[in-house]
Scaffold this active site. Structure first.
Site, PDB file in Angstrom:
ATOM      1  N   THR A 126       0.856  -1.195   0.000  1.00  0.00           N
ATOM      2  CA  THR A 126       0.000   0.000   0.000  1.00  0.00           C
ATOM      3  C   THR A 126       0.886   1.236   0.000  1.00  0.00           C
ATOM      4  OG1 THR A 126      -1.464   1.385   1.342  1.00  0.00           O
ATOM      5  CG2 THR A 126      -0.260  -0.283   2.535  1.00  0.00           C
ATOM      6  N   ASP A 128       0.195   3.868   1.406  1.00  0.00           N
ATOM      7  CA  ASP A 128      -0.086   4.674   2.603  1.00  0.00           C
ATOM      8  C   ASP A 128       0.934   4.504   3.745  1.00  0.00           C
ATOM      9  OD1 ASP A 128      -2.343   5.478   1.233  1.00  0.00           O
ATOM     10  OD2 ASP A 128      -3.666   4.039   2.239  1.00  0.00           O
ATOM     11  N   ARG A 155       6.820  24.095  -7.144  1.00  0.00           N
ATOM     12  CA  ARG A 155       7.655  25.136  -6.524  1.00  0.00           C
ATOM     13  C   ARG A 155       8.135  26.150  -7.578  1.00  0.00           C
ATOM     14  NH1 ARG A 155       9.770  26.231  -1.946  1.00  0.00           N
ATOM     15  NH2 ARG A 155       9.379  24.284  -0.875  1.00  0.00           N
ATOM     16  N   ARG A 163       3.267  32.819  -5.163  1.00  0.00           N
ATOM     17  CA  ARG A 163       1.983  32.247  -4.721  1.00  0.00           C
ATOM     18  C   ARG A 163       2.138  31.279  -3.555  1.00  0.00           C
ATOM     19  NH1 ARG A 163      -0.466  30.972 -10.743  1.00  0.00           N
ATOM     20  NH2 ARG A 163      -1.704  32.863 -10.861  1.00  0.00           N
ATOM     21  N   ARG A 172      -4.839   8.172   2.928  1.00  0.00           N
ATOM     22  CA  ARG A 172      -6.058   7.847   3.700  1.00  0.00           C
ATOM     23  C   ARG A 172      -5.981   8.518   5.068  1.00  0.00           C
ATOM     24  NH1 ARG A 172      -9.848   3.994   2.289  1.00  0.00           N
ATOM     25  NH2 ARG A 172      -8.400   3.000   0.876  1.00  0.00           N
ATOM     26  N   GLY A 186      10.959  20.491   0.841  1.00  0.00           N
ATOM     27  CA  GLY A 186      11.200  21.771   1.509  1.00  0.00           C
ATOM     28  C   GLY A 186       9.929  22.563   1.787  1.00  0.00           C
ATOM     29  N   GLN A 256      -0.109   9.161  -7.728  1.00  0.00           N
ATOM     30  CA  GLN A 256       0.758   8.615  -6.677  1.00  0.00           C
ATOM     31  C   GLN A 256       0.694   7.092  -6.605  1.00  0.00           C
ATOM     32  OE1 GLN A 256       0.248  11.541  -3.015  1.00  0.00           O
ATOM     33  NE2 GLN A 256      -1.503  11.588  -4.363  1.00  0.00           N
TER      34      GLN A 256
HETATM   35  O1  F6P Z   1      -4.942   3.018   0.138  1.00  0.00           O
HETATM   36  C1  F6P Z   1      -4.397   3.611  -0.996  1.00  0.00           C
HETATM   37  C2  F6P Z   1      -5.216   4.812  -1.412  1.00  0.00           C
HETATM   38  O2  F6P Z   1      -4.630   5.366  -2.578  1.00  0.00           O
HETATM   39  C3  F6P Z   1      -5.392   5.893  -0.348  1.00  0.00           C
HETATM   40  O3  F6P Z   1      -4.253   6.706  -0.205  1.00  0.00           O
HETATM   41  C4  F6P Z   1      -6.610   6.600  -0.832  1.00  0.00           C
HETATM   42  O4  F6P Z   1      -7.308   7.186   0.247  1.00  0.00           O
HETATM   43  C5  F6P Z   1      -7.439   5.487  -1.450  1.00  0.00           C
HETATM   44  O5  F6P Z   1      -6.542   4.426  -1.717  1.00  0.00           O
HETATM   45  C6  F6P Z   1      -8.145   5.856  -2.718  1.00  0.00           C
HETATM   46  O6  F6P Z   1      -8.926   4.787  -3.091  1.00  0.00           O
HETATM   47  P1  F6P Z   1      -9.610   4.607  -4.508  1.00  0.00           P
HETATM   48  O7  F6P Z   1      -8.551   4.224  -5.485  1.00  0.00           O
HETATM   49  O8  F6P Z   1     -10.597   3.518  -4.298  1.00  0.00           O
HETATM   50  O9  F6P Z   1     -10.204   5.927  -4.861  1.00  0.00           O
END
Ligand code: F6P
Length: 324
Positions: A126, A128, A155, A163, A172, A186, A256
């Site tokens: 994951t 996260d 940046r 800005r 999550r 930074g 990401q």
């Molecule tokens: O758990 C990984 C994640 O990308 C979290 O960072 C995010 O909250 C969630 O999954 C998003 O889920 P989905 O792809 O179902 O929108």
């Protein structure tokens, strides 16, 4: 243990393929038959299960996503769904499972083990990094680097236009991506769900910057932040500072989750995949393979999801000191 199966479940993460490869090649090396299950628990319920060989995982170590595909299964959360999954595994003679995923995956695996006793070893996959029992999860390092690349680019434009940018990153309920990308990028301030950052503190930080002739600022907001999303926070700030201050919001979102995994993630995934197979062979059940202080460890699955994984206060303190 003569026959195992591997699956990926929940949100995909870069490095999952490297982990699948390690599971399959590790099993082949030890003379164990290995099966792949497509689309996580949904595939288990529907019998979408196929035999894999060393060759099935050629050329995937560098690929993002997951060749086994992934899903968040609602059906597996029902007793009937799990019963059906068990029957399918019996049909294929599967004696052990490697589950690559996060919180939801391990919650399902724990229930399944309690009800049907099929030994499962988890590999933390994951972005996260919110699982107890491992310093880092597969995909986290890549996600941080993806976020960082975006922050660096923002940046440039923030500086050119004087800005303030609020950049929202994923995670999550966890602020790990935010804190690491914020330090590396930074940022002037990082807002994470683990520690309350009142709006007044954000305003103070911005004002302190202005008094030092700082003309642009970057504030990283973790998606689970208590004060709200990046755009809600920017609105709250707007009400408290001069209206002519130029502010913008960027939500990085699912970029990401994708992309070529970093070397760190590929190595981590390889160690954890092989560790999961060898754990099963050595009688481990209902645990997650993790790396703590560079050592392979096994932690009960229920602890990985139940126990907190706090962000170091030192890191948060450092952001404040270094942004001056
Ligand atoms: O758990 C990984 C994640 O990308 C979290 O960072 C995010 O909250 C969630 O999954 C998003 O889920 P989905 O792809 O179902 O929108």
């Amino acid at each position: 243990m003569k026959r195992i199966a591997v699956f990926t479940s929940g949100g995909d993460a870069p490095g999952m393929n490297a982990c699948i490869r390690a599971v399959v090649r590790g099993a082949c090396y030890h003379g164990i038959d290995v099966f792949g299950i497509r689309r996580g628990y949904n595939g288990m319920i529907n019998g979408d299960i196929f035999q894999m060989s060393s060759h099935s995982v050629s050329n995937i170590v560098q690929r993002g996503g997951t060749i086994l595909k992934s899903a968040r299964s609602k059906e597996f959360m029902t007793v009937e769904g799990r019963q059906q999954a068990y029957e399918q595994l019996q049909k294929f003679g599967i004696e052990g499972l490697v589950a690559i995923g996060g919180n939801g995956t391990f919650t399902g695996a724990t229930l399944f083990y309690d009800e049907f006793g099929i030994p499962t070893v988890g590999a933390p996959g994951t972005i996260d990094n919110d699982l107890y029992g491992t310093d880092y999860t597969i995909g986290f390092d890549t996600a941080v680097n993806t976020a960082l690349e975006a922050i660096d680019k923002i940046r440039d434009t923030a500086d050119s236009h004087d800005r303030i940018f609020f950049i929202e990153v994923m995670g999550r309920d966890s602020g790990y991506i935010a804190i690491q990308s914020g330090i590396a990028g930074g940022a002037e301030l990082v807002m994470v769900p683990e520690v309350l950052t009142p709006i007044s503190e954000v305003v103070e930080t911005l004002r302190a910057g202005w008094s030092r002739q700082k003309s642009s600022s970057i504030i990283i907001v973790a998606e689970g932040e208590e004060e709200g999303s990046a755009s809600e926070i920017s609105e709250k700030i707007r009400k408290r500072v001069q209206s002519d201050i130029d502010m913008r919001v960027t939500t990085l979102g699912h970029i990401q989750r994708g992309g070529v995994p970093t070397a760190y993630d590929r190595i981590l995934a390889s160690r954890l995949g092989l560790g999961a197979v060898e754990g099963l062979m050595n009688g481990q059940a209902n645990v997650m393979a993790g790396i703590i202080n560079n050592e392979l460890v096994y932690t009960p699955l229920k602890d990985t999801i139940r126990l907190p994984k706090p962000i170091s206060e030192d890191l948060l303190r450092m952001v404040k000191i270094l942004s001056v």
